[in-house]
Design a protein around this motif. Sequence first.
Motif, PDB file in Angstrom:
ATOM      1  N   GLY A  16      -7.004   4.324  -1.035  1.00 40.79           N
ATOM      2  CA  GLY A  16      -7.791   5.365  -1.832  1.00 40.79           C
ATOM      3  C   GLY A  16      -7.432   5.519  -3.257  1.00 40.79           C
ATOM      4  N   SER A  17      -7.581   6.576  -3.842  1.00 36.88           N
ATOM      5  CA  SER A  17      -7.467   6.497  -5.364  1.00 36.88           C
ATOM      6  C   SER A  17      -5.984   6.335  -5.791  1.00 36.88           C
ATOM      7  CB  SER A  17      -8.140   7.761  -6.088  1.00 36.88           C
ATOM      8  OG  SER A  17      -7.566   8.828  -5.164  1.00 36.88           O
ATOM      9  N   GLY A  18      -5.103   6.809  -4.958  1.00 32.85           N
ATOM     10  CA  GLY A  18      -3.371   6.632  -5.400  1.00 32.85           C
ATOM     11  C   GLY A  18      -3.256   5.179  -5.151  1.00 32.85           C
ATOM     12  N   THR A  44     -10.765   8.542   0.718  1.00 33.31           N
ATOM     13  CA  THR A  44     -11.472   9.972   0.740  1.00 33.31           C
ATOM     14  C   THR A  44     -12.236  10.260  -0.215  1.00 33.31           C
ATOM     15  OG1 THR A  44      -9.714  10.670   2.577  1.00 33.31           O
ATOM     16  CG2 THR A  44     -11.001  12.248   1.100  1.00 33.31           C
ATOM     17  N   CYS A  45     -11.533   9.917  -1.590  1.00 32.68           N
ATOM     18  CA  CYS A  45     -12.284  10.456  -2.755  1.00 32.68           C
ATOM     19  C   CYS A  45     -13.579   9.806  -3.040  1.00 32.68           C
ATOM     20  CB  CYS A  45     -11.483  10.286  -4.039  1.00 32.68           C
ATOM     21  SG  CYS A  45     -12.266  10.867  -5.464  1.00 32.68           S
ATOM     22  N   ALA A 140       0.478   5.191   0.279  1.00 33.71           N
ATOM     23  CA  ALA A 140      -0.442   6.078  -0.196  1.00 33.71           C
ATOM     24  C   ALA A 140      -1.591   6.139   0.921  1.00 33.71           C
ATOM     25  CB  ALA A 140      -1.326   5.255  -1.290  1.00 33.71           C
ATOM     26  N   THR A 141      -1.086   7.010   1.885  1.00 32.43           N
ATOM     27  CA  THR A 141      -1.980   7.161   3.181  1.00 32.43           C
ATOM     28  C   THR A 141      -3.248   8.326   3.058  1.00 32.43           C
ATOM     29  OG1 THR A 141      -0.433   8.493   4.232  1.00 32.43           O
ATOM     30  CG2 THR A 141      -0.198   6.258   4.411  1.00 32.43           C
ATOM     31  N   GLY A 142      -3.429   8.911   2.084  1.00 33.95           N
ATOM     32  CA  GLY A 142      -4.386   9.830   1.779  1.00 33.95           C
ATOM     33  C   GLY A 142      -4.486  11.136   2.796  1.00 33.95           C
ATOM     34  N   SER A 143      -5.708  11.381   3.028  1.00 31.27           N
ATOM     35  CA  SER A 143      -6.074  12.858   3.499  1.00 31.27           C
ATOM     36  C   SER A 143      -6.996  12.761   4.712  1.00 31.27           C
ATOM     37  CB  SER A 143      -6.256  13.804   2.586  1.00 31.27           C
ATOM     38  OG  SER A 143      -7.563  13.645   1.922  1.00 31.27           O
ATOM     39  N   VAL A 144      -6.905  13.719   5.625  1.00 31.84           N
ATOM     40  CA  VAL A 144      -8.088  14.188   6.378  1.00 31.84           C
ATOM     41  C   VAL A 144      -8.275  15.592   6.580  1.00 31.84           C
ATOM     42  CG1 VAL A 144      -7.406  12.110   7.982  1.00 31.84           C
ATOM     43  CG2 VAL A 144      -6.403  14.244   8.530  1.00 31.84           C
ATOM     44  N   PRO A 145      -9.609  16.018   7.063  1.00 30.42           N
ATOM     45  CA  PRO A 145      -9.668  17.337   6.909  1.00 30.42           C
ATOM     46  C   PRO A 145      -8.698  17.909   8.045  1.00 30.42           C
ATOM     47  CG  PRO A 145     -11.886  16.013   6.995  1.00 30.42           C
ATOM     48  CD  PRO A 145     -10.852  15.245   7.276  1.00 30.42           C
TER      49      PRO A 145
END
Length: 174
Positions: A16-18, A44-45, A140-145
């Motif tokens: 992801g972005s990171g 995600t981004c 840098a594993t990101g996000s989920v809703p």
Amino acid sequence: MTDVVEDFDLVVLGGGSGGYAAALRGAQLGLRTAMIEKHKLGGTCLHNGCIPAKALLHAAEIADQARDAQRFGVMATFESIDMPAVQRYKDETVDSLCKGLTGLVKSRNITYIEGEGRLSSATSVDVNGQRIQGRHVLLATGSVPKSLPGLEIDGNRIISSDHALFLDRVPQSA
């Protein structure tokens, strides 16, 4: 279990972005860099957040401007919103940026590995049956809703941000 396939200076788990920013910086500093991503490069981004949301908001802004055009002396009419066409615009925007990012990563000689990585030690990640070793591993594993307690995201009445990006209609309210 798995054999060490390659040894890197930096292994980034997450594209992801990171993650891609860290991988690009590592490569810029001369580190032999690998980046592992389980979905699509950009995270995600790019695929489920900022970029597709802004594309949809841009289409909505154009519709609002068409409705208000006469106020500015511009003779225009607003008929309706073609949601399939809006979705195509959003998808084309995301696809174009994803291709550009993929080309940038490739041009910097970052080894991109598609697959679900699992941290196996402080200096290694297992992915696709292989062990990727690194002097440094960056998560840098990101996000989920996430839902609120007591509310179940059903994709119909209660939707997540992911669902909102793929609506086939303009909702009456939100």
